[in-house]
Scaffold this motif. Structure first.
Motif, mmCIF file in Angstrom:
data_model
loop_
_atom_site.group_PDB
_atom_site.id
_atom_site.type_symbol
_atom_site.label_atom_id
_atom_site.label_comp_id
_atom_site.label_asym_id
_atom_site.label_seq_id
_atom_site.Cartn_x
_atom_site.Cartn_y
_atom_site.Cartn_z
ATOM 1 N N ALA A 282 0.835 -1.207 0.000
ATOM 2 C CA ALA A 282 0.000 0.000 0.000
ATOM 3 C C ALA A 282 0.868 1.254 0.000
ATOM 4 N N THR A 283 1.941 1.238 0.765
ATOM 5 C CA THR A 283 2.857 2.383 0.800
ATOM 6 C C THR A 283 3.559 2.555 -0.533
ATOM 7 N N LEU A 284 3.971 1.455 -1.152
ATOM 8 C CA LEU A 284 4.645 1.530 -2.447
ATOM 9 C C LEU A 284 3.707 2.039 -3.533
ATOM 10 N N VAL A 285 2.459 1.583 -3.509
ATOM 11 C CA VAL A 285 1.480 2.042 -4.504
ATOM 12 C C VAL A 285 1.257 3.545 -4.381
ATOM 13 N N ALA A 286 1.227 4.055 -3.162
ATOM 14 C CA ALA A 286 0.965 5.478 -2.939
ATOM 15 C C ALA A 286 2.192 6.349 -3.171
ATOM 16 N N SER A 287 3.373 5.739 -3.214
ATOM 17 C CA SER A 287 4.611 6.511 -3.317
ATOM 18 C C SER A 287 4.831 7.052 -4.733
ATOM 19 N N GLU A 288 5.462 8.205 -4.814
ATOM 20 C CA GLU A 288 5.856 8.785 -6.098
ATOM 21 C C GLU A 288 7.315 8.483 -6.423
ATOM 22 N N ASP A 289 7.992 7.752 -5.554
ATOM 23 C CA ASP A 289 9.383 7.389 -5.781
ATOM 24 C C ASP A 289 9.471 6.407 -6.950
ATOM 25 N N TYR A 298 8.503 -4.980 -11.174
ATOM 26 C CA TYR A 298 9.312 -6.199 -11.077
ATOM 27 C C TYR A 298 8.464 -7.346 -10.533
ATOM 28 N N PHE A 299 7.688 -7.046 -9.502
ATOM 29 C CA PHE A 299 6.839 -8.057 -8.873
ATOM 30 C C PHE A 299 5.800 -8.595 -9.856
ATOM 31 N N THR A 300 5.057 -7.704 -10.521
ATOM 32 C CA THR A 300 3.997 -8.164 -11.421
ATOM 33 C C THR A 300 4.575 -8.890 -12.632
ATOM 34 N N TYR A 301 5.729 -8.441 -13.117
ATOM 35 C CA TYR A 301 6.381 -9.118 -14.242
ATOM 36 C C TYR A 301 6.711 -10.563 -13.888
ATOM 37 N N HIS A 302 7.316 -10.754 -12.712
ATOM 38 C CA HIS A 302 7.734 -12.097 -12.343
ATOM 39 C C HIS A 302 6.562 -12.981 -11.942
ATOM 40 N N VAL A 303 5.518 -12.416 -11.338
ATOM 41 C CA VAL A 303 4.324 -13.221 -11.072
ATOM 42 C C VAL A 303 3.748 -13.732 -12.393
ATOM 43 N N GLY A 332 -4.914 -2.995 -8.330
ATOM 44 C CA GLY A 332 -4.037 -2.499 -9.384
ATOM 45 C C GLY A 332 -2.986 -3.508 -9.787
ATOM 46 N N LEU A 333 -2.463 -4.230 -8.812
ATOM 47 C CA LEU A 333 -1.462 -5.248 -9.124
ATOM 48 C C LEU A 333 -2.108 -6.448 -9.805
#
Length: 376
Positions: A282-289, A298-303, A332-333
């Motif tokens: 949740a924090t990563l989804v909300a981040s603009e970094d 990377y996660f969705t590609y490998h899944v 979203g993922l």
């Protein structure tokens, strides 16, 4: 008042103990809670399902046994005449010997203790939960439910590593994990979607720990985790699949020993390592970094890549089932994973909430009934 026979499920880890209490007759959920911060700033939080009453207690510096003692006291203080007949424990590794849930004996504990090197960050604490319940509640039966058991029927082709025979005979092989979760998925599909249950389903248990399972006719055909819970998909703080040569290189280049490597690969890698921020999706989804976005890509590609591998194991795919904290709560993922799989054509997608605790309670009830019948 007649006591209500009940089953308590326990998931004992290094810093937490999660528990559920179910009525043995009908498996109505009676209480749910967890102890967090074991060994440090420890606290018990629980809720009585029928009344909605909540409990919050500080447990300064408690270890696993003290945490379970607090849980048992909490149940006693807030129950309605419940009698805990069995504790069902989640055990990460059952090795090659344990292919289904068992009633724990001293011999069982000795065999499970020997498997600790295969799951050093999980197994010792799982077993500490059993040891504590045997001391604190000796009249209750302890049942061990294994994350590996559902995958026990894999063919030699699937579970073998390309290693010399001496290594394979020594138990260096693929076992697979999250089996209790996948068994629940198979059960739900059989009850609610028998058409899919008899087909080719890839189940995706996506959470801080993540894996996939190829389910065909309700059985595990293949899975992404291997000898340890480190292999396969990138996870919250675990690396997932890694070139063994990279491991030996890091040992030589940076002077890592086995313990330092375990810490890095289990606790500092995955989404946390890729983003340099956190393992919280949740924090990563909300981040603009941009590194947060990179970690999620990377996660969705490998899944998606591994979904393709599971489809190969079954000769195709009819449905993709998401479960686990990420699988259930990160739409979203899910969309990003499905978009990468568009080349497969029309594949049904479902979300089935994880319920490992109920699956464990079902097993405990079945073993108790079989024990009663055998004694009759």
């Amino acid at each position: 008042m007649t006591a209500t026979p009940a089953i308590a499920t326990l998931n004992t880890g290094s810093s937490s103990l999660k528990f559920r209490v179910f009525a043995r007759d009908g498996l109505e959920r009676l209480m749910a809670g967890k102890v967090t911060g074991i060994g440090t700033d420890c606290r018990l939080e629980a809720r009585v399902i029928e009344t909605g009453a909540t409990i919050s207690l500080p447990l300064s510096g408690a270890d696993q046994e003290a945490a379970l003692a607090a849980v048992i006291a909490c149940i006693d203080d807030h129950d309605d005449g419940w009698r805990i007949d069995a504790f069902a424990h989640r055990i990460v590794h059952g090795g090659a010997s344990f292919t289904g849930p068992v009633i724990v004996t001293p011999e069982t504990l000795a065999e499970l203790d020997a498997l600790c090197p295969l799951a050093p960050l999980h197994q010792p604490y799982n077993l500490a939960g059993i040891a504590a319940s045997r001391r604190l509640a000796p009249r209750a039966i302890d049942v061990a439910c294994f994350d590996t058991a559902f995958h026990a029927g894999h063919s030699e082709l699937v579970h073998s590593f390309a290693l010399p025979a001496a290594m394979r005979k020594a138990g260096v092989r693929r076992y697979g994990f999250h089996g209790i979760s996948y068994e629940w998925i198979a059960r739900v599909l059989a009850e609610q979607r028998p058409d899919l249950a008899q087909g080719r389903v890839v189940a995706a248990h996506l959470g801080n720990g993540a894996s996939l399972c190829a389910l065909q006719h309700g059985r595990s055909i293949d899975t992404t985790m291997g000898m340890s819970a480190l292999d396969g998909l990138p996870m919250g703080s675990r690396s997932g699949a890694l070139d063994a040569g990279a491991v030996t290189y890091m040992m030589r280049r940076f002077g890592f020993d086995a313990d330092a490597l375990d810490r890095m690969l289990y606790e500092e890698s995955g989404l946390k390592g890729l983003s340099g921020l956190t393992n919280d999706v949740a924090t990563l989804v909300a981040s603009e970094d941009p590194q947060a976005a990179f970690a999620l890509d990377y996660f969705t590609y490998h899944v998606a890549q591994y979904v393709g591998a599971m489809a190969v194991a079954m000769g195709g795919i009819d449905a993709l089932v998401f479960t686990g904290g990420i699988g259930e709560n990160a739409p979203g993922l899910r969309i990003a994973i499905r978009d990468r799989l568009g080349f497969l054509g029309s594949v049904e997608s479902l979300v089935i909430p994880a319920n490992e605790e109920r699956m464990m309670a079902i097993h405990a009830c079945a073993l108790l009934e079989a024990r009663t019948e055998a004694a009759a």
